[in-house]
Write an enzyme that holds these catalytic residues in place. Structure first.
Site, PDB file in Angstrom:
ATOM      1  N   GLY A 125      -7.547  82.803 -46.094  1.00  0.00           N
ATOM      2  CA  GLY A 125      -7.410  82.032 -44.622  1.00  0.00           C
ATOM      3  C   GLY A 125      -7.758  80.481 -44.811  1.00  0.00           C
ATOM      4  O   GLY A 125      -7.428  79.752 -43.695  1.00  0.00           O
ATOM      5  N   CYS A 145      -0.499  87.541 -46.423  1.00  0.00           N
ATOM      6  CA  CYS A 145      -0.724  88.793 -45.979  1.00  0.00           C
ATOM      7  C   CYS A 145      -0.091  89.140 -44.801  1.00  0.00           C
ATOM      8  O   CYS A 145       0.011  88.160 -43.764  1.00  0.00           O
ATOM      9  CB  CYS A 145      -2.351  88.546 -45.730  1.00  0.00           C
ATOM     10  N   GLY A 195       2.456  92.480 -47.898  1.00  0.00           N
ATOM     11  CA  GLY A 195       2.205  90.934 -48.162  1.00  0.00           C
ATOM     12  C   GLY A 195       3.724  90.458 -48.201  1.00  0.00           C
ATOM     13  O   GLY A 195       4.679  91.011 -48.251  1.00  0.00           O
ATOM     14  N   ALA A 211       3.599 100.711 -46.550  1.00  0.00           N
ATOM     15  CA  ALA A 211       4.135  99.634 -46.058  1.00  0.00           C
ATOM     16  C   ALA A 211       3.848  98.435 -46.942  1.00  0.00           C
ATOM     17  O   ALA A 211       2.608  98.433 -47.273  1.00  0.00           O
ATOM     18  CB  ALA A 211       4.132  99.332 -44.632  1.00  0.00           C
ATOM     19  N   THR A 262      -0.835  91.966 -43.184  1.00  0.00           N
ATOM     20  CA  THR A 262      -1.768  93.127 -42.570  1.00  0.00           C
ATOM     21  C   THR A 262      -1.782  93.283 -41.009  1.00  0.00           C
ATOM     22  O   THR A 262      -1.699  94.115 -40.231  1.00  0.00           O
ATOM     23  CB  THR A 262      -3.148  93.230 -43.015  1.00  0.00           C
TER      24      THR A 262
HETATM   25  P1  5GP Z   1      -5.386  82.858 -49.078  1.00  0.00           P
HETATM   26  O1  5GP Z   1      -6.320  82.075 -49.881  1.00  0.00           O
HETATM   27  O2  5GP Z   1      -4.022  82.846 -49.945  1.00  0.00           O
HETATM   28  O3  5GP Z   1      -5.179  82.638 -47.835  1.00  0.00           O
HETATM   29  O4  5GP Z   1      -5.853  84.377 -49.397  1.00  0.00           O
HETATM   30  C1  5GP Z   1      -6.005  85.183 -50.543  1.00  0.00           C
HETATM   31  C2  5GP Z   1      -6.301  86.461 -50.376  1.00  0.00           C
HETATM   32  O5  5GP Z   1      -5.325  87.261 -49.604  1.00  0.00           O
HETATM   33  C3  5GP Z   1      -6.657  87.272 -51.537  1.00  0.00           C
HETATM   34  O6  5GP Z   1      -7.972  87.075 -52.239  1.00  0.00           O
HETATM   35  C4  5GP Z   1      -6.572  88.935 -50.864  1.00  0.00           C
HETATM   36  O7  5GP Z   1      -7.956  89.107 -50.563  1.00  0.00           O
HETATM   37  C5  5GP Z   1      -5.630  88.746 -49.838  1.00  0.00           C
HETATM   38  N1  5GP Z   1      -4.296  88.875 -50.266  1.00  0.00           N
HETATM   39  C6  5GP Z   1      -3.476  88.905 -51.414  1.00  0.00           C
HETATM   40  N2  5GP Z   1      -2.463  89.672 -51.352  1.00  0.00           N
HETATM   41  C7  5GP Z   1      -2.403  90.315 -50.418  1.00  0.00           C
HETATM   42  C8  5GP Z   1      -1.478  91.120 -49.760  1.00  0.00           C
HETATM   43  O8  5GP Z   1      -0.256  91.489 -50.315  1.00  0.00           O
HETATM   44  N3  5GP Z   1      -1.717  91.658 -48.719  1.00  0.00           N
HETATM   45  C9  5GP Z   1      -2.965  91.547 -48.096  1.00  0.00           C
HETATM   46  N4  5GP Z   1      -3.060  91.963 -46.806  1.00  0.00           N
HETATM   47  N5  5GP Z   1      -3.650  90.686 -48.131  1.00  0.00           N
HETATM   48  C10 5GP Z   1      -3.544  90.037 -49.642  1.00  0.00           C
END
Ligand code: 5GP
Length: 367
Positions: free
Chosen positions: A221, A186, A312, A309, A188
């Site tokens: 996270g 992410c 990801g 934008a 963001t």
């Molecule tokens: P991870 O377990 O990889 O740390 O987080 C997974 C989560 O990241 C997903 O369930 C979703 O909420 C978030 N996420 C997935 N793709 C994207 C993205 O392209 N941008 C953002 N901001 N969050 C993402």
């Protein structure tokens, strides 16, 4: 003058769980299954409350087939066709209780989801996922889906603050997805400056949800099994926001942690993930990307729309083999956490666990 909330907000890396005297003899005694009855759907669900994220790399049918053998859950990504769903339902009827059909808030998504739920009525969970769960349009969408599907359990998000958790629950959602910006792919926080430290978001949102008999998912996270355990854990007094509802007695309040934990990155790179194994310089890799990345938008929407934008990343992660090994690693870690804090069941973890603030997670001399 801009308003600055100076309360301490924490991430998983800022805390550790304090061990406690325990009568448990072995990790094998720990029960990780939980049973929930949801506020609005009135449905009951039993399983290990870990969810594979609805990302098109990890939220696959192949993943769900393995996860369901462990009573774990998969939020299936929204890009499968109705025919794909029909085939999956025919070949894997035993998985259907442990999967959700996902949708964004667009009309096409809603139509596809409706046709899937009609064709596969055994699926009882809906995952409504938008990047910004704060829009009025999303609230209206949740109300619409609740009216259309009164008996389905609705997961909705993402948000990070108590008032929005309450609004979504009162609009018909059962389980609120919590997390803005913590995800492994992410961007963001760097693109927009918006976000909320995940551990504090979970603690504050769980408090709001549980006050209404709702539930939450800590989404994003987690980088290791220990983070998953912390997401299920509970707050010390300094974790609660100034407006925290149970400010005076946080240490004794049960269930201040997440009910479910959603993982993307930790499940990436496996055989069951979408995409081919890439061989480069003698290393085996797999592609993993955010659902708002250039890669995802090119694949599904024909490119990045000019008004938004990409938020990801696209990364190549080491190929990790079958997901079974990772599942056992996560569940083993979680059972061990429970024995360290004296919780015979995962349900008790949030009651038994206390966080301590730390400045260092682990010894990095050989890393
Ligand atoms: P991870 O377990 O990889 O740390 O987080 C997974 C989560 O990241 C997903 O369930 C979703 O909420 C978030 N996420 C997935 N793709 C994207 C993205 O392209 N941008 C953002 N901001 N969050 C993402």
């Amino acid at each position: 003058m801009p308003r600055i909330d100076a309360d301490l907000k924490l991430d998983f890396k800022d805390v550790l769980l304090r061990p406690k005297r325990s009568s448990l003899k072995s990790r094998a005694e720990v029960d990780l299954e939980r049973t929930f009855t949801f506020r609005n759907s009135k449905q009951t669900y039993s399983g290990i409350p870990i969810i594979v994220a609805n990302m098109d790399t990890v939220g696959t049918f192949e993943m769900a087939a393995v996860m369901s053998q462990h009573s774990m859950f998969t939020a299936i990504h929204k890009h499968y066709s109705l025919d794909d769903w029909k085939l999956f339902a025919t070949n894997h009827p035993e998985c259907l209780q442990h999967v959700a059909v996902s949708s964004g808030s667009g009309q096409n998504d809603l139509e596809k989801m409706t046709s899937v739920l009609k064709a596969v009525p055994q699926v009882k969970f809906i995952c409504l996922d938008v990047a910004n769960g704060y829009s009025e349009h999303f609230v209206e969408f949740v109300k619409l889906v609740r009216a259309k599907f009164p008996e389905h359990t609705i997961m909705a998000g993402n948000v990070v603050t108590g008032e929005m958790v309450e609004e979504l629950i009162l609009s018909g959602a059962d389980i609120i997805k919590v997390g803005v910006g913590p995800g492994s792919v992410c961007t963001t926080r760097t693109k927009t400056g918006v976000g909320y430290p995940q551990l504090s978001a979970v603690i504050e949102c769980a408090d709001s949800a549980h006050g209404l008999q709702g539930h939450i998912i800590s989404d994003g996270g987690c980088t290791c099994p220990g983070d998953v355990a912390k997401a299920f854990g509970k707050a010390g007094p300094w974790c609660r926001g100034r407006e925290g509802r149970r400010k005076r007695a946080p240490c004794t309040s049960p269930g201040a942690g997440a009910d479910f934990v959603m993982l993307g990155g930790m499940f990436s790179g496996h055989t069951e993930c979408a995409g081919e194994v890439i061989e480069r310089n003698g290393r085996k890799l797999k592609l993993f990307y955010g659902m708002s990345s250039d890669t995802a938008m090119k694949k599904h929407a024909g490119g990045v729309a000019e008004y938004r934008a990409s938020e990801g990343k696209t990364v190549e992660v080491p190929y990790k083999g079958d997901v079974e090994n990772t599942i056992l690693d996560i569940l083993g870690g979680l059972r061990s956490t429970c024995t360290y804090v004296g919780a015979a069941k995962l349900k008790e973890l949030s009651r038994r666990a206390t966080f301590i603030r730390v400045t260092q997670q682990h010894n990095t001399v050989f890393s």
